[in-house]
Design a protein around this motif. Structure first.
Motif, PDB file in Angstrom:
ATOM      1  N   MET A 100      -8.198 -10.111  11.520  1.00 46.59           N
ATOM      2  CA  MET A 100      -8.998  -9.647  10.378  1.00 46.59           C
ATOM      3  C   MET A 100      -9.559  -8.244  10.593  1.00 46.59           C
ATOM      4  O   MET A 100     -10.489  -7.820   9.904  1.00 46.59           O
ATOM      5  CB  MET A 100     -10.131 -10.635  10.099  1.00 46.59           C
ATOM      6  CG  MET A 100      -9.631 -11.922   9.466  1.00 46.59           C
ATOM      7  SD  MET A 100     -10.988 -12.958   8.874  1.00 46.59           S
ATOM      8  CE  MET A 100     -11.732 -13.476  10.412  1.00 46.59           C
ATOM      9  N   GLY A 101      -9.040  -7.533  11.570  1.00 45.52           N
ATOM     10  CA  GLY A 101      -9.385  -6.126  11.705  1.00 45.52           C
ATOM     11  C   GLY A 101     -10.711  -5.812  12.365  1.00 45.52           C
ATOM     12  O   GLY A 101     -11.253  -4.722  12.201  1.00 45.52           O
ATOM     13  N   ASP A 118       1.319 -12.852  11.416  1.00 41.05           N
ATOM     14  CA  ASP A 118       0.710 -13.835  10.519  1.00 41.05           C
ATOM     15  C   ASP A 118       0.605 -13.269   9.098  1.00 41.05           C
ATOM     16  O   ASP A 118      -0.111 -12.305   8.855  1.00 41.05           O
ATOM     17  CB  ASP A 118      -0.678 -14.194  11.072  1.00 41.05           C
ATOM     18  CG  ASP A 118      -1.429 -15.180  10.189  1.00 41.05           C
ATOM     19  OD1 ASP A 118      -0.778 -15.867   9.381  1.00 41.05           O
ATOM     20  OD2 ASP A 118      -2.667 -15.260  10.308  1.00 41.05           O
ATOM     21  N   THR A 119       1.312 -13.881   8.146  1.00 39.76           N
ATOM     22  CA  THR A 119       1.360 -13.344   6.774  1.00 39.76           C
ATOM     23  C   THR A 119      -0.023 -13.349   6.114  1.00 39.76           C
ATOM     24  O   THR A 119      -0.342 -12.451   5.333  1.00 39.76           O
ATOM     25  CB  THR A 119       2.341 -14.155   5.903  1.00 39.76           C
ATOM     26  OG1 THR A 119       2.030 -15.546   6.044  1.00 39.76           O
ATOM     27  CG2 THR A 119       3.778 -13.938   6.326  1.00 39.76           C
ATOM     28  N   GLU A 120      -0.845 -14.336   6.455  1.00 44.57           N
ATOM     29  CA  GLU A 120      -2.198 -14.385   5.885  1.00 44.57           C
ATOM     30  C   GLU A 120      -3.021 -13.184   6.369  1.00 44.57           C
ATOM     31  O   GLU A 120      -3.735 -12.548   5.594  1.00 44.57           O
ATOM     32  CB  GLU A 120      -2.870 -15.702   6.296  1.00 44.57           C
ATOM     33  CG  GLU A 120      -4.024 -16.096   5.395  1.00 44.57           C
ATOM     34  CD  GLU A 120      -4.775 -17.327   5.893  1.00 44.57           C
ATOM     35  OE1 GLU A 120      -5.881 -17.549   5.376  1.00 44.57           O
ATOM     36  OE2 GLU A 120      -4.289 -18.033   6.795  1.00 44.57           O
ATOM     37  N   SER A 121      -2.890 -12.868   7.651  1.00 45.71           N
ATOM     38  CA  SER A 121      -3.590 -11.682   8.199  1.00 45.71           C
ATOM     39  C   SER A 121      -3.069 -10.402   7.554  1.00 45.71           C
ATOM     40  O   SER A 121      -3.839  -9.489   7.254  1.00 45.71           O
ATOM     41  CB  SER A 121      -3.383 -11.596   9.713  1.00 45.71           C
ATOM     42  OG  SER A 121      -4.194 -12.526  10.385  1.00 45.71           O
ATOM     43  N   ILE A 122      -1.755 -10.327   7.371  1.00 42.49           N
ATOM     44  CA  ILE A 122      -1.150  -9.124   6.770  1.00 42.49           C
ATOM     45  C   ILE A 122      -1.725  -8.886   5.371  1.00 42.49           C
ATOM     46  O   ILE A 122      -2.122  -7.765   5.022  1.00 42.49           O
ATOM     47  CB  ILE A 122       0.392  -9.251   6.737  1.00 42.49           C
ATOM     48  CG1 ILE A 122       0.950  -9.177   8.171  1.00 42.49           C
ATOM     49  CG2 ILE A 122       1.015  -8.155   5.870  1.00 42.49           C
ATOM     50  CD1 ILE A 122       2.389  -9.651   8.306  1.00 42.49           C
ATOM     51  N   ASP A 123      -1.812  -9.954   4.571  1.00 41.84           N
ATOM     52  CA  ASP A 123      -2.384  -9.833   3.217  1.00 41.84           C
ATOM     53  C   ASP A 123      -3.837  -9.360   3.288  1.00 41.84           C
ATOM     54  O   ASP A 123      -4.266  -8.508   2.508  1.00 41.84           O
ATOM     55  CB  ASP A 123      -2.332 -11.182   2.480  1.00 41.84           C
ATOM     56  CG  ASP A 123      -0.896 -11.574   2.124  1.00 41.84           C
ATOM     57  OD1 ASP A 123      -0.034 -10.669   2.127  1.00 41.84           O
ATOM     58  OD2 ASP A 123      -0.643 -12.768   1.881  1.00 41.84           O
ATOM     59  N   TYR A 124      -4.590  -9.924   4.239  1.00 45.11           N
ATOM     60  CA  TYR A 124      -6.001  -9.571   4.397  1.00 45.11           C
ATOM     61  C   TYR A 124      -6.133  -8.089   4.752  1.00 45.11           C
ATOM     62  O   TYR A 124      -6.964  -7.357   4.196  1.00 45.11           O
ATOM     63  CB  TYR A 124      -6.633 -10.442   5.492  1.00 45.11           C
ATOM     64  CG  TYR A 124      -8.104 -10.185   5.702  1.00 45.11           C
ATOM     65  CD1 TYR A 124      -9.065 -10.931   5.025  1.00 45.11           C
ATOM     66  CD2 TYR A 124      -8.541  -9.176   6.574  1.00 45.11           C
ATOM     67  CE1 TYR A 124     -10.427 -10.684   5.211  1.00 45.11           C
ATOM     68  CE2 TYR A 124      -9.892  -8.932   6.765  1.00 45.11           C
ATOM     69  CZ  TYR A 124     -10.830  -9.685   6.082  1.00 45.11           C
ATOM     70  OH  TYR A 124     -12.170  -9.437   6.255  1.00 45.11           O
ATOM     71  N   LEU A 125      -5.318  -7.634   5.700  1.00 45.71           N
ATOM     72  CA  LEU A 125      -5.390  -6.233   6.140  1.00 45.71           C
ATOM     73  C   LEU A 125      -5.029  -5.274   5.005  1.00 45.71           C
ATOM     74  O   LEU A 125      -5.659  -4.233   4.821  1.00 45.71           O
ATOM     75  CB  LEU A 125      -4.454  -6.010   7.338  1.00 45.71           C
ATOM     76  CG  LEU A 125      -4.847  -6.726   8.633  1.00 45.71           C
ATOM     77  CD1 LEU A 125      -3.679  -6.734   9.619  1.00 45.71           C
ATOM     78  CD2 LEU A 125      -6.066  -6.086   9.278  1.00 45.71           C
ATOM     79  N   LYS A 126      -4.011  -5.644   4.233  1.00 42.80           N
ATOM     80  CA  LYS A 126      -3.589  -4.770   3.123  1.00 42.80           C
ATOM     81  C   LYS A 126      -4.697  -4.613   2.097  1.00 42.80           C
ATOM     82  O   LYS A 126      -4.891  -3.538   1.530  1.00 42.80           O
ATOM     83  CB  LYS A 126      -2.331  -5.338   2.466  1.00 42.80           C
ATOM     84  CG  LYS A 126      -1.068  -5.084   3.289  1.00 42.80           C
ATOM     85  CD  LYS A 126       0.160  -5.677   2.623  1.00 42.80           C
ATOM     86  CE  LYS A 126       1.422  -5.329   3.414  1.00 42.80           C
ATOM     87  NZ  LYS A 126       2.603  -6.047   2.917  1.00 42.80           N
ATOM     88  N   LYS A 127      -5.434  -5.705   1.854  1.00 46.27           N
ATOM     89  CA  LYS A 127      -6.512  -5.655   0.851  1.00 46.27           C
ATOM     90  C   LYS A 127      -7.751  -4.941   1.382  1.00 46.27           C
ATOM     91  O   LYS A 127      -8.442  -4.249   0.647  1.00 46.27           O
ATOM     92  CB  LYS A 127      -6.889  -7.081   0.428  1.00 46.27           C
ATOM     93  CG  LYS A 127      -5.879  -7.671  -0.544  1.00 46.27           C
ATOM     94  CD  LYS A 127      -6.245  -9.070  -0.968  1.00 46.27           C
ATOM     95  CE  LYS A 127      -5.150  -9.612  -1.905  1.00 46.27           C
ATOM     96  NZ  LYS A 127      -4.945 -11.032  -1.753  1.00 46.27           N
ATOM     97  N   ASN A 128      -8.049  -5.135   2.671  1.00 48.93           N
ATOM     98  CA  ASN A 128      -9.315  -4.631   3.219  1.00 48.93           C
ATOM     99  C   ASN A 128      -9.206  -3.299   3.952  1.00 48.93           C
ATOM    100  O   ASN A 128     -10.214  -2.661   4.218  1.00 48.93           O
ATOM    101  CB  ASN A 128      -9.923  -5.672   4.152  1.00 48.93           C
ATOM    102  CG  ASN A 128     -10.450  -6.875   3.381  1.00 48.93           C
ATOM    103  OD1 ASN A 128     -11.578  -6.872   2.921  1.00 48.93           O
ATOM    104  ND2 ASN A 128      -9.620  -7.887   3.207  1.00 48.93           N
TER     105      ASN A 128
END
Length: 261
Positions: free
Chosen positions: A44-45, A64-74
């Motif tokens: 989560m950065g 982890d695709t869930e982490s990737i989505d989180y990083l792209k948004k945040n």
């Protein structure tokens, strides 16, 4: 934005203590003028946000695709800098022709494999600052003659100067791991290549530590040592008593005796 759920099969333990994350990020020195840093497993950065404050250009690698989505948004500033996939299977030369550093809170179940990959790219990886299981961190940084000293210590110390920086308790992670953690820094040394056959060197080191309690005369029996080498005083010692230079010397002697057959 929802938080990322830590996944056991990926060995995820997310660091929650910002001061520790900042301390890890500030431990990256930019050794040998590395202009880029690759963070392994940003999650989560928590560490990422502080690495972004460093002068080096930051890339992150995440499976982890869930982490990737989180990083792209945040972290919109990471656009084009998120490598999606398994670090262990990646051809890093596609991304990094120049010297670069590696940082991260390494998944503890694959930390040794990460270091073997670092060795593979040692001509480009100038520095590693990472958190891992304390025992492994101590082993890597340990000098000869210490019970922690082992195969990874020798192989990494051949090419890196290693420093144990500080310890981290389990309570600052979600979920807390069952072990203590440690942060170490590896800085690339002056050794371009070893003065011996490097693949044989690795075999000799692994053979030497194969049975730690035996002397090298016994643990290296399978290498068909010459009679003169068998009587060498180095072979009265155990593997943990030898430094990198000793193992290079041993490898040279084994090489030479093979050439004489």
């Amino acid at each position: 934005m929802e938080k990322v759920r830590p996944k056991k099969h990926l060995g995820q333990h997310f660091l929650t203590d910002l001061s520790i994350a900042q301390r890890i990020a500030r431990s990256v020195t930019g050794h040998l003028e590395a202009k880029r840093v690759l963070e392994i497993g940003p999650g989560m950065g928590v560490l990422t946000q502080f690495l972004l404050e460093n002068p080096q250009e930051l890339f992150v690698v995440e499976i982890d695709t869930e982490s990737i989505d989180y990083l792209k948004k945040n972290f919109p500033q990471l656009e084009g800098h998120i490598l999606e996939g398994d670090f262990l299977k990646m051809d890093l030369s596609n991304w990094f022709q120049e010297p670069f550093a590696i940082a991260g809170n390494f998944p503890y179940n694959i930390s040794s494999q990460i270091f073997f990959k670092v060795l593979e790219y040692r001509d480009q990886v100038t520095e590693v600052v990472c958190m891992l299981q304390k025992e492994v961190a101590q082993r890597i940084a340990s000098p000869k003659g210490n019970k922690d000293y082992g195969i990874l210590s020798v192989l990494l110390q051949a090419f890196y100067d290693i420093e144990y920086l500080f310890s981290v308790p389990p309570g600052v992670f979600n979920p807390p791991p069952k072990v203590q953690s440690g942060v170490i820094r590896l800085l690339r040394n002056q050794t371009k290549k070893l003065d011996c056959d490097e693949s044989l060197f690795i075999k000799v080191v692994k053979g030497g530590f194969g049975n730690r309690r035996k002397t090298l005369r016994n643990s290296l029996k399978s290498f068909q040592l010459s009679e003169s080498l068998k009587s060498h005083s180095l072979l009265d010692k155990r593997a943990e008593q030898l430094d990198v230079a000793d193992f290079v010397f041993l490898t040279q002697q084994i090489q030479a005796s093979r050439g004489n057959h």
